[in-house]
Write an enzyme that holds these catalytic residues in place. Structure first.
Site, mmCIF file in Angstrom:
data_model
loop_
_atom_site.group_PDB
_atom_site.id
_atom_site.type_symbol
_atom_site.label_atom_id
_atom_site.label_comp_id
_atom_site.label_asym_id
_atom_site.label_seq_id
_atom_site.Cartn_x
_atom_site.Cartn_y
_atom_site.Cartn_z
ATOM 1 N N ARG A 191 60.244 8.552 -28.431
ATOM 2 C CA ARG A 191 60.769 7.346 -27.779
ATOM 3 C C ARG A 191 62.089 6.853 -28.388
ATOM 4 N NH1 ARG A 191 58.054 9.517 -25.354
ATOM 5 N NH2 ARG A 191 56.033 9.014 -24.480
ATOM 6 N N SER A 240 54.469 0.572 -21.828
ATOM 7 C CA SER A 240 53.846 0.485 -23.159
ATOM 8 C C SER A 240 54.661 -0.427 -24.050
ATOM 9 C CB SER A 240 53.784 1.871 -23.805
ATOM 10 O OG SER A 240 52.904 2.676 -23.071
ATOM 11 N N GLU A 335 57.928 -0.437 -28.741
ATOM 12 C CA GLU A 335 58.657 0.561 -27.941
ATOM 13 C C GLU A 335 59.723 -0.133 -27.090
ATOM 14 O OE1 GLU A 335 56.281 3.607 -25.999
ATOM 15 O OE2 GLU A 335 57.626 3.590 -24.277
HETATM 16 C C1 LIG Z 1 54.785 0.282 -15.235
HETATM 17 C C2 LIG Z 1 55.627 1.014 -16.272
HETATM 18 C C3 LIG Z 1 55.216 2.255 -16.725
HETATM 19 C C4 LIG Z 1 55.980 2.927 -17.695
HETATM 20 N N1 LIG Z 1 55.560 4.151 -18.124
HETATM 21 C C5 LIG Z 1 56.280 4.813 -19.054
HETATM 22 C C6 LIG Z 1 55.848 6.097 -19.534
HETATM 23 O O1 LIG Z 1 54.837 6.641 -19.110
HETATM 24 N N2 LIG Z 1 56.599 6.706 -20.483
HETATM 25 C C7 LIG Z 1 57.740 6.138 -20.993
HETATM 26 O O2 LIG Z 1 58.391 6.749 -21.847
HETATM 27 N N3 LIG Z 1 58.172 4.932 -20.551
HETATM 28 C C8 LIG Z 1 57.476 4.253 -19.611
HETATM 29 N N4 LIG Z 1 57.898 3.028 -19.185
HETATM 30 C C9 LIG Z 1 59.101 2.427 -19.790
HETATM 31 C C10 LIG Z 1 60.412 2.740 -19.047
HETATM 32 O O3 LIG Z 1 60.161 2.950 -17.659
HETATM 33 C C11 LIG Z 1 61.158 3.944 -19.601
HETATM 34 O O4 LIG Z 1 61.509 3.763 -20.953
HETATM 35 C C12 LIG Z 1 62.433 4.215 -18.797
HETATM 36 O O5 LIG Z 1 62.931 5.487 -19.100
HETATM 37 C C13 LIG Z 1 63.527 3.170 -19.015
HETATM 38 O O6 LIG Z 1 64.552 3.404 -18.056
HETATM 39 P P1 LIG Z 1 65.400 2.194 -17.464
HETATM 40 O O7 LIG Z 1 66.414 2.736 -16.540
HETATM 41 O O8 LIG Z 1 64.511 1.159 -16.908
HETATM 42 O O9 LIG Z 1 66.106 1.679 -18.793
HETATM 43 P P2 LIG Z 1 66.295 0.172 -19.282
HETATM 44 O O10 LIG Z 1 64.976 -0.439 -19.563
HETATM 45 O O11 LIG Z 1 67.208 -0.554 -18.375
HETATM 46 O O12 LIG Z 1 67.042 0.423 -20.671
HETATM 47 C C14 LIG Z 1 66.354 0.990 -21.784
HETATM 48 C C15 LIG Z 1 67.380 1.227 -22.912
HETATM 49 O O13 LIG Z 1 68.288 2.241 -22.512
HETATM 50 C C16 LIG Z 1 69.634 1.759 -22.551
HETATM 51 N N5 LIG Z 1 70.356 2.421 -21.463
HETATM 52 C C17 LIG Z 1 70.104 2.351 -20.130
HETATM 53 N N6 LIG Z 1 70.954 3.150 -19.457
HETATM 54 C C18 LIG Z 1 71.757 3.739 -20.391
HETATM 55 C C19 LIG Z 1 72.835 4.681 -20.329
HETATM 56 N N7 LIG Z 1 73.275 5.189 -19.172
HETATM 57 N N8 LIG Z 1 73.402 5.083 -21.493
HETATM 58 C C20 LIG Z 1 72.975 4.578 -22.688
HETATM 59 N N9 LIG Z 1 71.971 3.678 -22.813
HETATM 60 C C21 LIG Z 1 71.367 3.275 -21.670
HETATM 61 C C22 LIG Z 1 69.514 0.250 -22.409
HETATM 62 O O14 LIG Z 1 70.646 -0.439 -22.952
HETATM 63 C C23 LIG Z 1 68.237 -0.011 -23.192
HETATM 64 O O15 LIG Z 1 68.502 -0.029 -24.580
HETATM 65 C C24 LIG Z 1 57.168 2.342 -18.217
HETATM 66 C C25 LIG Z 1 57.574 1.081 -17.733
HETATM 67 C C26 LIG Z 1 56.816 0.419 -16.777
HETATM 68 C C27 LIG Z 1 57.278 -0.915 -16.272
#
Ligand SMILES: Cc1cc2nc3c(=O)[nH]c(=O)nc-3n(C[C@H](O)[C@H](O)[C@H](O)COP(=O)(O)OP(=O)(O)OC[C@H]3O[C@@H](n4cnc5c(N)ncnc54)[C@H](O)[C@@H]3O)c2cc1C
Length: 346
Positions: A191, A240, A335
């Site tokens: 992560r 999570s 996380e």
């Molecule tokens: C219902 C639910 C289920 C989930 N299940 C999982 C799972 O099974 N496994 C898991 O790992 N995660 C899970 N997640 C968490 C999340 O979906 C993941 O971590 C996802 O990959 C985050 O992507 P995002 O676009 O929403 O990033 P954001 O939440 O918008 O950003 C996350 C981080 O990445 C940075 N960031 C975003 N885009 C960029 C970029 N282009 N370059 C550099 N940094 C960037 C942001 O500044 C921030 O620090 C879940 C979330 C929810 C709500």
């Protein structure tokens, strides 16, 4: 989240940033800029104060210009993907918060390789691989983020991780150049990844293995079924909350005392220790440890109309961390990524 009415924001979005003196000097974007954009509308937890300036660049030239401008002027620039792993504090974000708009989400299949830009939804990339009969990233189907966030977090589920099978990544550097690197450059770990300050993920390319489309579809259906039966998907959350716990010499005795069946080196699901500490369902203001899956914190205040603050989630997290430490002897690590400022009014 964006399509829903903003009513729930009224109670939590009191803080306002002044217009910055660099506002008129920002590089032109086709979508223009917003001011005091409520970030609760851009996070799946529906939490967070306003962004001083909000940008939605829709091509890589715009991304490069914005990045270089912020770097040259010393303006904080925060990338917001789909906000599904992001907790924004109640005072909001100073500087520019930027979200990749449509136009930065290309997906291309080339033989056994799949290339995806950071603005593409993780689920769309998983489905494109399935359509091409390429196995190895089916797990991305249920992760509600974009590829930029999946790369940053090394998102993973059901035995798969974003950096597995990943060969190359492209970045926009702090000065706006595009650079290409081997995937190992990002030092992927559980992560997380490590990339130079001010760089952002632009795109990535995986090398996958041919697999029957129906087998991939069956795997995706199984994952979706498992999620819908074990996770509180109808409630606002950030997935999570805590990282799973690595069993070490320091914590193994106290885990065994709590009747948790573990051995050295195991990765123990965080929900088990939260549950063992008696925190299931615990509530602070509008924040609650889900009763369905106690490694999910949910925004019950957004659902029952009472509202919730990022501060409620901070207090809830501190409470759970202290209980788990005291009762199970384990130090939990979050996380979710926290950004922004506390609200000076609260
Ligand atoms: C219902 C639910 C289920 C989930 N299940 C999982 C799972 O099974 N496994 C898991 O790992 N995660 C899970 N997640 C968490 C999340 O979906 C993941 O971590 C996802 O990959 C985050 O992507 P995002 O676009 O929403 O990033 P954001 O939440 O918008 O950003 C996350 C981080 O990445 C940075 N960031 C975003 N885009 C960029 C970029 N282009 N370059 C550099 N940094 C960037 C942001 O500044 C921030 O620090 C879940 C979330 C929810 C709500």
């Amino acid at each position: 989240v964006q399509d829903e009415p903003y009513d729930f924001l009224q109670s939590i979005c009191l803080m306002m940033w002044p217009t910055p003196d660099w506002m008129d000097a920002l590089p032109k974007l086709a979508n223009g800029y917003g001011q005091n954009e409520p970030l609760a509308a851009h996070t799946t937890m529906r939490i967070g104060g306003p962004a001083q300036v909000w940008a939605e660049p829709q091509n890589w030239d715009e991304v490069a210009q914005l990045t270089a401008f912020c770097h040259a002027q010393g303006i904080p620039l925060t990338w917001v993907g789909k906000g599904s792993n992001l907790m924004v504090r109640d005072g909001g974000l100073k500087g520019v918060a930027a979200h990749l708009a449509k136009g930065t989400d290309k997906i291309e299949v080339n033989g056994n390789r799949i290339y995806a830009e950071a603005g593409a939804a993780s689920g769309s990339v998983a489905r494109a691989a399935r359509e091409a009969g390429l196995g190895g990233i089916a797990f991305l189907c249920g992760i509600p983020g974009a590829i930029g966030g999946a790369l940053r977090m090394n998102a993973g589920a059901y035995g798969g991780e974003t950096f597995e099978n990943l060969k190359r990544v492209w970045f926009v550097t702090e000065t706006g150049e595009t650079v290409e690197k081997e995937a190992s450059f990002c030092k992927p770990r559980y992560r997380g990844t490590e990339i130079p300050e001010g760089w952002m993920y632009k795109a990535a390319e995986w090398e996958l293995t041919p697999q029957d489309k129906n087998e991939i579809l069956a795997k995706m259906q199984e994952i979706n079924r498992a999620r819908s039966t074990t996770q509180p998907l109808s409630m606002p959350s950030s997935g999570s909350w805590f990282k799973n716990v690595i069993v070490t010499n320091d914590n193994i005795d106290s885990l065994l005392k709590k009747n948790l069946q573990v051995k050295h080196g195991d990765k123990l699901n965080a929900w088990k220790v939260v549950d063992a500490a008696g925190c299931r369902g615990h509530r602070v203001g509008g924040a609650q440890v889900s009763t369905v899956h106690c490694n999910f914190f949910v925004n019950i205040g957004a659902v029952n109309g009472e509202g919730a603050k990022a501060a409620d989630f901070e207090s809830l997290s501190q409470f759970v961390e202290a209980q788990v430490q005291a009762k199970v002897g384990v130090a939990l690590e979050r996380e979710v990524r926290w950004v922004g400022e506390d609200d000076s009014e609260s």
